[in-house]
Design a protein around this motif. Sequence first.
Motif, PDB file in Angstrom:
ATOM      1  N   ASN A 120       0.817  -1.211   0.000  1.00  0.00           N
ATOM      2  CA  ASN A 120       0.000   0.000   0.000  1.00  0.00           C
ATOM      3  C   ASN A 120       0.854   1.265   0.000  1.00  0.00           C
ATOM      4  O   ASN A 120       0.561   2.224  -0.726  1.00  0.00           O
ATOM      5  CB  ASN A 120      -0.925   0.003   1.223  1.00  0.00           C
ATOM      6  N   TYR A 121       1.908   1.236   0.796  1.00  0.00           N
ATOM      7  CA  TYR A 121       2.775   2.415   0.861  1.00  0.00           C
ATOM      8  C   TYR A 121       3.522   2.624  -0.458  1.00  0.00           C
ATOM      9  O   TYR A 121       3.580   3.750  -0.976  1.00  0.00           O
ATOM     10  CB  TYR A 121       3.768   2.249   2.013  1.00  0.00           C
ATOM     11  N   VAL A 122       4.083   1.558  -1.002  1.00  0.00           N
ATOM     12  CA  VAL A 122       4.832   1.684  -2.253  1.00  0.00           C
ATOM     13  C   VAL A 122       3.897   2.069  -3.399  1.00  0.00           C
ATOM     14  O   VAL A 122       4.290   2.796  -4.320  1.00  0.00           O
ATOM     15  CB  VAL A 122       5.588   0.384  -2.554  1.00  0.00           C
ATOM     16  N   SER A 123       2.641   1.616  -3.359  1.00  0.00           N
ATOM     17  CA  SER A 123       1.685   2.001  -4.395  1.00  0.00           C
ATOM     18  C   SER A 123       1.436   3.507  -4.383  1.00  0.00           C
ATOM     19  O   SER A 123       1.432   4.156  -5.439  1.00  0.00           O
ATOM     20  CB  SER A 123       0.374   1.243  -4.187  1.00  0.00           C
ATOM     21  N   SER A 124       1.245   4.069  -3.183  1.00  0.00           N
ATOM     22  CA  SER A 124       1.062   5.521  -3.082  1.00  0.00           C
ATOM     23  C   SER A 124       2.312   6.264  -3.547  1.00  0.00           C
ATOM     24  O   SER A 124       2.220   7.292  -4.238  1.00  0.00           O
ATOM     25  CB  SER A 124       0.727   5.905  -1.640  1.00  0.00           C
ATOM     26  N   LEU A 125       3.468   5.739  -3.187  1.00  0.00           N
ATOM     27  CA  LEU A 125       4.718   6.372  -3.616  1.00  0.00           C
ATOM     28  C   LEU A 125       4.876   6.305  -5.127  1.00  0.00           C
ATOM     29  O   LEU A 125       5.298   7.282  -5.769  1.00  0.00           O
ATOM     30  CB  LEU A 125       5.895   5.687  -2.921  1.00  0.00           C
ATOM     31  N   LEU A 126       4.513   5.172  -5.717  1.00  0.00           N
ATOM     32  CA  LEU A 126       4.634   5.015  -7.162  1.00  0.00           C
ATOM     33  C   LEU A 126       3.686   5.954  -7.904  1.00  0.00           C
ATOM     34  O   LEU A 126       4.061   6.547  -8.928  1.00  0.00           O
ATOM     35  CB  LEU A 126       4.357   3.565  -7.541  1.00  0.00           C
ATOM     36  N   VAL A 127       2.458   6.105  -7.391  1.00  0.00           N
ATOM     37  CA  VAL A 127       1.503   7.025  -8.015  1.00  0.00           C
ATOM     38  C   VAL A 127       2.029   8.460  -7.943  1.00  0.00           C
ATOM     39  O   VAL A 127       1.931   9.224  -8.918  1.00  0.00           O
ATOM     40  CB  VAL A 127       0.126   6.901  -7.343  1.00  0.00           C
ATOM     41  N   SER A 128       2.604   8.837  -6.815  1.00  0.00           N
ATOM     42  CA  SER A 128       3.148  10.192  -6.677  1.00  0.00           C
ATOM     43  C   SER A 128       4.295  10.436  -7.648  1.00  0.00           C
ATOM     44  O   SER A 128       4.389  11.501  -8.274  1.00  0.00           O
ATOM     45  CB  SER A 128       3.620  10.416  -5.236  1.00  0.00           C
ATOM     46  N   ILE A 129       5.173   9.440  -7.802  1.00  0.00           N
ATOM     47  CA  ILE A 129       6.299   9.600  -8.729  1.00  0.00           C
ATOM     48  C   ILE A 129       5.809   9.689 -10.167  1.00  0.00           C
ATOM     49  O   ILE A 129       6.270  10.538 -10.951  1.00  0.00           O
ATOM     50  CB  ILE A 129       7.285   8.428  -8.557  1.00  0.00           C
ATOM     51  N   VAL A 130       4.853   8.840 -10.525  1.00  0.00           N
ATOM     52  CA  VAL A 130       4.317   8.853 -11.889  1.00  0.00           C
ATOM     53  C   VAL A 130       3.631  10.178 -12.191  1.00  0.00           C
ATOM     54  O   VAL A 130       3.816  10.759 -13.271  1.00  0.00           O
ATOM     55  CB  VAL A 130       3.349   7.668 -12.087  1.00  0.00           C
ATOM     56  N   MET A 131       2.862  10.679 -11.244  1.00  0.00           N
ATOM     57  CA  MET A 131       2.165  11.950 -11.467  1.00  0.00           C
ATOM     58  C   MET A 131       3.144  13.114 -11.565  1.00  0.00           C
ATOM     59  O   MET A 131       2.951  14.041 -12.367  1.00  0.00           O
ATOM     60  CB  MET A 131       1.161  12.194 -10.352  1.00  0.00           C
ATOM     61  N   LYS A 132       4.208  13.075 -10.780  1.00  0.00           N
ATOM     62  CA  LYS A 132       5.182  14.163 -10.842  1.00  0.00           C
ATOM     63  C   LYS A 132       5.920  14.184 -12.174  1.00  0.00           C
ATOM     64  O   LYS A 132       6.204  15.247 -12.737  1.00  0.00           O
ATOM     65  CB  LYS A 132       6.180  14.011  -9.691  1.00  0.00           C
TER      66      LYS A 132
END
Length: 334
Positions: A257-269
């Motif tokens: 769950n944590y890595v998923s949120s981190l991955l979404v943030s990186i992709v959006m940035k």
Amino acid sequence: MDFSGRQQRHITTSFKTEWLLETVLVHQEMGCGPLKLACLQSQMLRQSRIHHIWGFLQLEQSLRNPCRLCPITQVEEAKCILRLIPIWMCTIIYSIVFTQTASLFVEQGSPMRTTVSNFRIPPASMSSFDIISVAAFIFIYRRILDPIASRIRGTGSKGLTELQRMGVGLIIAVMAMVSAGIVECYRLRYSRKGCVNCGASSSSWMGILWQIPQYVLVGASEVFMYVGQLEFFNSQTPDGLKSFGSALCMTSISLGNYVSSLLVSIVMKISTEDNMPGWIPGNLNNGHLDRFYFLLAALTIIDFVAYVGCAKWYKCTKLEGKCDGNDQENGYTA
């Protein structure tokens, strides 16, 4: 420290103790009085206490350093846990895929047509197909797939091992992400380009029931991955650390769950540079959620390759007879 002096005193007291013992025996044979024998015996006991001082000093030095007294059982238990870490790390990527059923799958279903005749299907209720798939594939695996695998592997075999089942779960997870990406491509194709409230429901002509395959595939992968993972960690941890094996499974889900949120943030940035809407904007009709799904599929393939390497390296620990001879030779066989 003067060890030579202590050794000399140790030899002297040992000699005195032996001399006193011989003296007591001689006096007993000569028929001496009990008072004199008692004095000689008490003197011998005092000398024997002095005789053991050197041993007590060595024991005290060992107690000051607990590492010297670490039993071999604790060392072997620590080695069992450390050997599980590479396998555990390979399960975190799968937990990212599993997380999408409660997040992006629901977001993907919100703009789709949610009405069937006069019945409206809430996007969040589509996760029921995941639950139904888990129940169905547990029955299918136990009654159909496991006996077939046992016949293929030969007599005395128990079907697929835990490591092999986890590998199958990763493959099915790749199929689930590819299915979700294909559905998203068609959803974008049939979306209403001129819709004003594109965040509302029914902004696409595509029905929400097209999401059923991706939910079913995720549920099937859970049967192979999470059930196999729990059985594997419980069978490979010592008796006193069974709860630690279960904790590894829960930690994998939470880190996913944590890595998923981190991955979404990186992709959006990265995807929002140059005033672009990004892959996962508020209005999914202007984004490319399909690319994010294909990215997860690619990451899962890479994770599967790393997992096969770790599983090949891993040697099954025989605890309570839970690993047969084939499992001990190779942790993972293609």
